[in-house]
Design an enzyme around this catalytic site. Structure first.
Site, PDB file in Angstrom:
ATOM      1  N   HIS A 130      45.201  37.313  42.115  1.00 53.96           N
ATOM      2  CA  HIS A 130      44.810  38.226  41.033  1.00 53.96           C
ATOM      3  C   HIS A 130      45.872  39.301  40.825  1.00 53.96           C
ATOM      4  CE1 HIS A 130      42.041  40.971  38.763  1.00 53.96           C
ATOM      5  NE2 HIS A 130      42.765  41.892  39.392  1.00 53.96           N
ATOM      6  N   GLU A 131      46.346  39.885  41.922  1.00 57.26           N
ATOM      7  CA  GLU A 131      47.357  40.941  41.806  1.00 57.26           C
ATOM      8  C   GLU A 131      48.679  40.380  41.288  1.00 57.26           C
ATOM      9  OE1 GLU A 131      46.482  43.891  41.884  1.00 57.26           O
ATOM     10  OE2 GLU A 131      44.507  43.558  42.769  1.00 57.26           O
TER      11      GLU A 131
END
Length: 307
Positions: A130-131
């Site tokens: 996600h990051e």
């Protein structure tokens, strides 16, 4: 559509800033506001990553002192076709993470010790993916720009209160107008900033799920982090609530007015979107599809999350 909406919201933020300047100082004020925005964004472009990492006491780690974490980030960065970002560890019991940096070549991913202790390797892969999606989408720079413009709007609005209160007869907002401006302008900026953040979170969830290969790994991680965020305070975030939008889940406990305007979409809605994506990709839409093997220790540390 997501990028178009983000561009429109960012344009609205800039227009709001110039509008505040115009109400305080006319055309000159609008021009000055634009110059201030440019200067603050230029400073943030070069220094924001170091500032926020220092704010949270994040320490750099590498293949020698954190081999498992470093290897996992490297595997996911390769899957995302990204340069290897710098990896940081924050000594904080609350499970959470954020990414920062002005571009993929100068990106950093920071995770808390709580995240490593409470999530399985699969769930951690979902969070890091996600990051990395934020990095790939250049969201880290975008959110820095919106945060600095929002801060500048608040600063200019306060100047209007001190210097524009007696200018009602000369085209200024007057005392009542200055008070309203000081309250409403930062509020409007906050709402736009929240809208941009929420738009980018959904996009990062979708891309992150595709990077790690299983949407339910991320869904399971979001549920755990959401639950822990209400039980384990993040004191650094409480002292700097303006940075809350950077984390994968709002790190604020809500013990004051922190959650009056949340910077993140509903976790339940994010999980529902990931379940829908899992169905589209042909996988199970239940939490068991993540197959977490407990804390990130033992045998699961020696293997990649995909086999």
């Amino acid at each position: 559509m997501s990028y178009f909406r983000t561009a429109m919201l960012l344009a609205g933020m800039t227009a709001l800033f110039m509008g505040v300047g115009y109400l305080i100082g006319g055309a000159t004020g609008a021009t000055l506001a634009l110059v201030v925005a440019a200067c603050t964004n230029l400073f943030a472009y070069w220094n924001s990553d170091r500032m926020v990492l220092s704010m949270y006491g994040a320490q750099p780690v590498d293949a020698r002192n954190a081999p498992d974490l470093h290897r996992l980030v490297a595997e996911l960065a390769a899957r995302a076709n990204l340069p290897m970002p710098a990896v940081y560890l924050m000594d904080n019991p609350q499970p959470n993470a954020f990414a920062t940096g002005r571009n993929p070549q100068n990106a950093a991913v920071a995770v808390t010790t709580g995240l490593m202790q409470q999530l399985s390797r699969e769930e951690l892969a979902g969070v890091i993916a996600h990051e990395l999606a934020h990095v790939k989408n250049h969201d880290t720079l975008l959110m820095t720009i919106t945060a600095t413009i929002a801060g500048a709007i608040s600063m200019v609005a306060q100047f209007g209160m001190f210097f524009g209160g007696n200018r009602n007869n000369n085209g200024g907002p007057g005392m009542i107008g200055s008070i309203a401006l000081m309250i409403l302008a930062p509020l409007a900026a906050m709402l736009v900033q929240m809208a941009i953040s929420r738009t980018r979170e959904y996009a990062a969830d979708d891309m992150g799920a595709r990077i790690c290969g299983n949407p339910m790994w991320l869904a399971s991680a979001l549920a755990k982090i959401e639950n822990a965020s209400h039980q384990i305070p993040n004191e650094d975030a409480e002292r700097s609530p303006a940075t809350a939008h950077m984390f994968i889940i709002n790190p604020l406990s809500g013990r004051a007015m922190d959650n009056l305007f949340t910077t993140h979409p509903s976790t339940q809605n994010r999980i529902a979107a990931l379940q829908q994506l899992a169905g589209q990709l042909g996988g199970s839409t239940t939490a068991r599809a993540a197959v977490p093997r407990g804390p990130w220790t033992g045998a699961s540390r020696s293997r990649g999350p995909w086999g």
